[in-house]
Motif scaffolding. Structure first.
Motif, PDB file in Angstrom:
ATOM      1  N   GLN A 177       0.820  -1.204   0.000  1.00 40.56           N
ATOM      2  CA  GLN A 177       0.000   0.000   0.000  1.00 40.56           C
ATOM      3  C   GLN A 177       0.859   1.261   0.000  1.00 40.56           C
ATOM      4  O   GLN A 177       0.523   2.255  -0.647  1.00 40.56           O
ATOM      5  CB  GLN A 177      -0.929  -0.012   1.214  1.00 40.56           C
ATOM      6  CG  GLN A 177      -2.018  -1.069   1.143  1.00 40.56           C
ATOM      7  CD  GLN A 177      -3.013  -0.940   2.273  1.00 40.56           C
ATOM      8  OE1 GLN A 177      -2.947  -0.007   3.077  1.00 40.56           O
ATOM      9  NE2 GLN A 177      -3.949  -1.871   2.350  1.00 40.56           N
ATOM     10  N   VAL A 180       1.967   1.804  -3.573  1.00 35.78           N
ATOM     11  CA  VAL A 180       0.896   2.365  -4.405  1.00 35.78           C
ATOM     12  C   VAL A 180       0.761   3.862  -4.164  1.00 35.78           C
ATOM     13  O   VAL A 180       0.621   4.661  -5.104  1.00 35.78           O
ATOM     14  CB  VAL A 180      -0.427   1.628  -4.134  1.00 35.78           C
ATOM     15  CG1 VAL A 180      -1.579   2.327  -4.848  1.00 35.78           C
ATOM     16  CG2 VAL A 180      -0.341   0.190  -4.599  1.00 35.78           C
ATOM     17  N   PHE A 214      -3.174   2.856 -13.656  1.00 38.64           N
ATOM     18  CA  PHE A 214      -4.091   1.720 -13.652  1.00 38.64           C
ATOM     19  C   PHE A 214      -3.313   0.403 -13.662  1.00 38.64           C
ATOM     20  O   PHE A 214      -3.755  -0.594 -13.077  1.00 38.64           O
ATOM     21  CB  PHE A 214      -5.043   1.792 -14.841  1.00 38.64           C
ATOM     22  CG  PHE A 214      -6.245   2.647 -14.588  1.00 38.64           C
ATOM     23  CD1 PHE A 214      -7.159   2.312 -13.597  1.00 38.64           C
ATOM     24  CD2 PHE A 214      -6.463   3.797 -15.321  1.00 38.64           C
ATOM     25  CE1 PHE A 214      -8.271   3.104 -13.355  1.00 38.64           C
ATOM     26  CE2 PHE A 214      -7.562   4.596 -15.084  1.00 38.64           C
ATOM     27  CZ  PHE A 214      -8.479   4.258 -14.103  1.00 38.64           C
ATOM     28  N   LEU A 217      -2.420  -0.228 -10.148  1.00 40.21           N
ATOM     29  CA  LEU A 217      -3.609  -0.704  -9.416  1.00 40.21           C
ATOM     30  C   LEU A 217      -3.899  -2.171  -9.728  1.00 40.21           C
ATOM     31  O   LEU A 217      -4.299  -2.934  -8.839  1.00 40.21           O
ATOM     32  CB  LEU A 217      -4.815   0.162  -9.764  1.00 40.21           C
ATOM     33  CG  LEU A 217      -4.748   1.629  -9.310  1.00 40.21           C
ATOM     34  CD1 LEU A 217      -6.019   2.358  -9.714  1.00 40.21           C
ATOM     35  CD2 LEU A 217      -4.537   1.723  -7.806  1.00 40.21           C
ATOM     36  N   PHE A 218      -3.706  -2.586 -10.960  1.00 35.44           N
ATOM     37  CA  PHE A 218      -3.898  -3.994 -11.313  1.00 35.44           C
ATOM     38  C   PHE A 218      -2.876  -4.877 -10.608  1.00 35.44           C
ATOM     39  O   PHE A 218      -3.187  -5.991 -10.176  1.00 35.44           O
ATOM     40  CB  PHE A 218      -3.795  -4.181 -12.829  1.00 35.44           C
ATOM     41  CG  PHE A 218      -5.108  -4.099 -13.550  1.00 35.44           C
ATOM     42  CD1 PHE A 218      -5.979  -5.177 -13.559  1.00 35.44           C
ATOM     43  CD2 PHE A 218      -5.472  -2.938 -14.215  1.00 35.44           C
ATOM     44  CE1 PHE A 218      -7.194  -5.103 -14.215  1.00 35.44           C
ATOM     45  CE2 PHE A 218      -6.677  -2.854 -14.878  1.00 35.44           C
ATOM     46  CZ  PHE A 218      -7.554  -3.925 -14.882  1.00 35.44           C
ATOM     47  N   ARG A 221      -3.916  -4.926  -6.759  1.00 32.99           N
ATOM     48  CA  ARG A 221      -5.355  -4.879  -6.495  1.00 32.99           C
ATOM     49  C   ARG A 221      -5.752  -5.816  -5.367  1.00 32.99           C
ATOM     50  O   ARG A 221      -6.722  -5.548  -4.648  1.00 32.99           O
ATOM     51  CB  ARG A 221      -6.139  -5.212  -7.763  1.00 32.99           C
ATOM     52  CG  ARG A 221      -5.984  -6.634  -8.260  1.00 32.99           C
ATOM     53  CD  ARG A 221      -6.699  -6.841  -9.585  1.00 32.99           C
ATOM     54  NE  ARG A 221      -6.552  -8.219 -10.046  1.00 32.99           N
ATOM     55  CZ  ARG A 221      -7.395  -9.197  -9.744  1.00 32.99           C
ATOM     56  NH1 ARG A 221      -8.463  -8.939  -8.979  1.00 32.99           N
ATOM     57  NH2 ARG A 221      -7.205 -10.428 -10.179  1.00 32.99           N
ATOM     58  N   GLN A 222      -5.033  -6.929  -5.190  1.00 31.68           N
ATOM     59  CA  GLN A 222      -5.399  -7.850  -4.110  1.00 31.68           C
ATOM     60  C   GLN A 222      -5.192  -7.223  -2.737  1.00 31.68           C
ATOM     61  O   GLN A 222      -5.952  -7.466  -1.812  1.00 31.68           O
ATOM     62  CB  GLN A 222      -4.582  -9.137  -4.229  1.00 31.68           C
ATOM     63  CG  GLN A 222      -4.899  -9.951  -5.477  1.00 31.68           C
ATOM     64  CD  GLN A 222      -4.073 -11.220  -5.549  1.00 31.68           C
ATOM     65  OE1 GLN A 222      -3.199 -11.443  -4.703  1.00 31.68           O
ATOM     66  NE2 GLN A 222      -4.335 -12.044  -6.555  1.00 31.68           N
ATOM     67  N   LEU A 224      -5.301  -3.915  -2.199  1.00 29.00           N
ATOM     68  CA  LEU A 224      -6.208  -2.788  -2.042  1.00 29.00           C
ATOM     69  C   LEU A 224      -7.638  -3.215  -1.759  1.00 29.00           C
ATOM     70  O   LEU A 224      -8.418  -2.436  -1.209  1.00 29.00           O
ATOM     71  CB  LEU A 224      -6.166  -1.926  -3.322  1.00 29.00           C
ATOM     72  CG  LEU A 224      -4.814  -1.296  -3.654  1.00 29.00           C
ATOM     73  CD1 LEU A 224      -4.880  -0.555  -4.969  1.00 29.00           C
ATOM     74  CD2 LEU A 224      -4.372  -0.369  -2.542  1.00 29.00           C
ATOM     75  N   THR A 225      -8.013  -4.427  -2.152  1.00 30.77           N
ATOM     76  CA  THR A 225      -9.384  -4.883  -1.918  1.00 30.77           C
ATOM     77  C   THR A 225      -9.612  -5.387  -0.505  1.00 30.77           C
ATOM     78  O   THR A 225     -10.747  -5.697  -0.134  1.00 30.77           O
ATOM     79  CB  THR A 225      -9.736  -6.007  -2.908  1.00 30.77           C
ATOM     80  OG1 THR A 225      -8.755  -7.038  -2.819  1.00 30.77           O
ATOM     81  CG2 THR A 225      -9.786  -5.450  -4.328  1.00 30.77           C
ATOM     82  N   GLY A 365      -3.820 -10.353 -12.903  1.00 26.41           N
ATOM     83  CA  GLY A 365      -3.767  -8.926 -12.624  1.00 26.41           C
ATOM     84  C   GLY A 365      -2.360  -8.365 -12.737  1.00 26.41           C
ATOM     85  O   GLY A 365      -2.162  -7.264 -13.267  1.00 26.41           O
ATOM     86  N   ARG A 366      -1.357  -9.092 -12.253  1.00 23.91           N
ATOM     87  CA  ARG A 366       0.027  -8.616 -12.344  1.00 23.91           C
ATOM     88  C   ARG A 366       0.477  -8.517 -13.796  1.00 23.91           C
ATOM     89  O   ARG A 366       1.123  -7.539 -14.195  1.00 23.91           O
ATOM     90  CB  ARG A 366       0.960  -9.543 -11.569  1.00 23.91           C
ATOM     91  CG  ARG A 366       0.820  -9.453 -10.055  1.00 23.91           C
ATOM     92  CD  ARG A 366       1.945 -10.183  -9.359  1.00 23.91           C
ATOM     93  NE  ARG A 366       1.874 -10.031  -7.916  1.00 23.91           N
ATOM     94  CZ  ARG A 366       1.267 -10.865  -7.101  1.00 23.91           C
ATOM     95  NH1 ARG A 366       0.673 -11.958  -7.603  1.00 23.91           N
ATOM     96  NH2 ARG A 366       1.234 -10.660  -5.804  1.00 23.91           N
ATOM     97  N   GLY A 369      -1.268  -5.579 -15.450  1.00 26.10           N
ATOM     98  CA  GLY A 369      -0.700  -4.330 -14.973  1.00 26.10           C
ATOM     99  C   GLY A 369       0.659  -4.041 -15.585  1.00 26.10           C
ATOM    100  O   GLY A 369       0.930  -2.913 -16.015  1.00 26.10           O
TER     101      GLY A 369
END
Length: 390
Positions: A177, A180, A214, A217-218, A221-222, A224-225, A365-366, A369
């Protein structure tokens, strides 16, 4: 005396030499006709016929000194520094690669646990000493030109605030985090450059920054969720932090990004005004080094590093100095929004290193991204610098 013997066509010349007795020589009765021939006081006159010229020596072979060959690495660095119109973009790429190498070295060479403020103090001190040596050897003024000192002081203050805020964010948030939040700095720098430096933001620049962010974020994303965040207590155990503490840490991270973006603008303005990017690095070190040292002794327990840890800290400090110098050079040569987008390649390299070395799972996702960031950076390099002078 000479007398002719006959009056015919052939003449016979008879020379007679009169001997001079020693008594006449001592008495000074030498005739005036003979005395000039015996005088050696006057130096004989030299004309073109009597002058002797030395014989021409045979030509000796000329020995030439061998030319100093520069290594390919040196040639590449010189070309990147000022060899093409893409130097600004390439300098930022080199800076991002150096930051990536610093992370790789920290992962590969495990050392004892050093507090963050102490680590920051060591790196800022090395940056200060290295930039001072650079300026002294290049003959540049240490404190910068008079008309840019206010820019250098402002850059130092905002850079230090950004660094301290980021350290606090790392201590309160999980590393993913915090990373990011740190990658919002290029976006903040582009927005602040539009406000402070009046730089034009083209649609391609906005699209490139959005595509790269973006991609970040991808990649994360795990993390951040999740509800809340993971905080490491320093002993390997993780605990969730929720509520106001988590929101406060995020706000501090955003503050770090905003101050870092303004610092980028001041670096660009100061480097262009002084024509020396290292001056901005020195101004940052001269404030951050003593301030980080004070924070280290005030808020943390000082840990005396071992020889192995100290050498590794020196290597990382030198790499941090080089990364800062190339970053300042990139901002000096190129528009902020373009070089800020190139900075996202650090995230791609980190993910590829994690997949190849740390057995990180290559999730969808990685990969998406990383692909978005690569496409965005390649488009920025393909479009290149703006043609019009700003």
């Amino acid at each position: 005396m000479a007398t002719p013997e006959n009056g015919g066509d052939d003449h016979v010349v008879e020379l007679s030499v009169r001997e001079v007795s020693p008594s006449e020589i001592h008495a000074g009765e030498v005739s005036d006709e003979i005395s000039p021939l015996l005088s050696q006081s006057e130096r004989p006159k030299i004309n073109i016929f009597t002058a002797s010229y030395p014989r021409r020596k045979p030509r000796e072979p000329i020995t030439r000194l061998p030319e100093v060959e520069t290594s390919p690495i040196t040639q590449f660095i010189l070309w990147v520094w000022s060899g093409s119109r893409y130097s600004g973009l390439l300098c930022m790429a080199v800076s991002s690669v150096i930051y990536f190498l610093m992370g790789v070295i920290s992962d590969v060479f495990s050392v004892q646990s050093i507090p963050l403020f102490e680590t920051a103090f060591t790196r800022c001190t090395i940056i200060l000493i290295s930039s001072y040596i650079w300026l002294r050897r290049s003959g540049q003024p240490i404190l910068g030109l008079t008309n840019v000192r206010h820019l250098l002081i402002s850059r130092a203050v905002l850079g230090y605030l950004s660094l301290m805020s980021f350290i606090y964010c790392i201590q309160r948030l999980p590393l993913s985090q915090a990373i990011v939040l740190s990658f919002t700095t290029p976006i903040m720098a582009s927005v602040m450059a539009r406000i402070i430096l009046h730089e034009k933001l083209r649609i391609s620049d906005i699209g490139g920054l959005a595509c790269s962010f973006f991609g970040v974020l991808f990649i994360f994303r795990q993390v951040l969720t999740r509800h809340g965040g993971l905080a490491n207590d320093g002993e390997g155990s993780n605990a969730y932090i929720r509520g106001s503490n988590h929101v406060y840490a995020i706000l501090v991270g955003l503050f770090s990004a905003i101050t870092g973006g303004i610092s980028y603008c001041l670096i660009r303005a100061g480097a262009k005004a002084s024509d020396q990017p290292v001056a901005t690095v020195f101004s940052f070190g001269i404030l951050s080094s003593p301030a980080a040292g004070i924070c280290s002794f005030a808020f943390e327990v000082f840990v005396f590093p071992s020889l192995y840890s100290f050498i590794l800290m020196l290597v990382l400090g030198v790499l941090a100095f080089l990364a800062e110098v190339f970053l300042a050079r990139a901002l000096q040569l190129e528009k902020t929004s373009k070089v800020a987008n190139v900075q996202f390649i650090e995230a791609v390299l980190s993910q590829l290193w994690g997949i190849g070395w740390s057995s990180l799972a290559p999730s969808f996702g990685r990969l998406v991204g990383c692909l978005l960031i690569v496409i965005s950076v390649c488009c920025t390099l393909y479009i290149g610098p703006d043609k019009e002078a700003e």
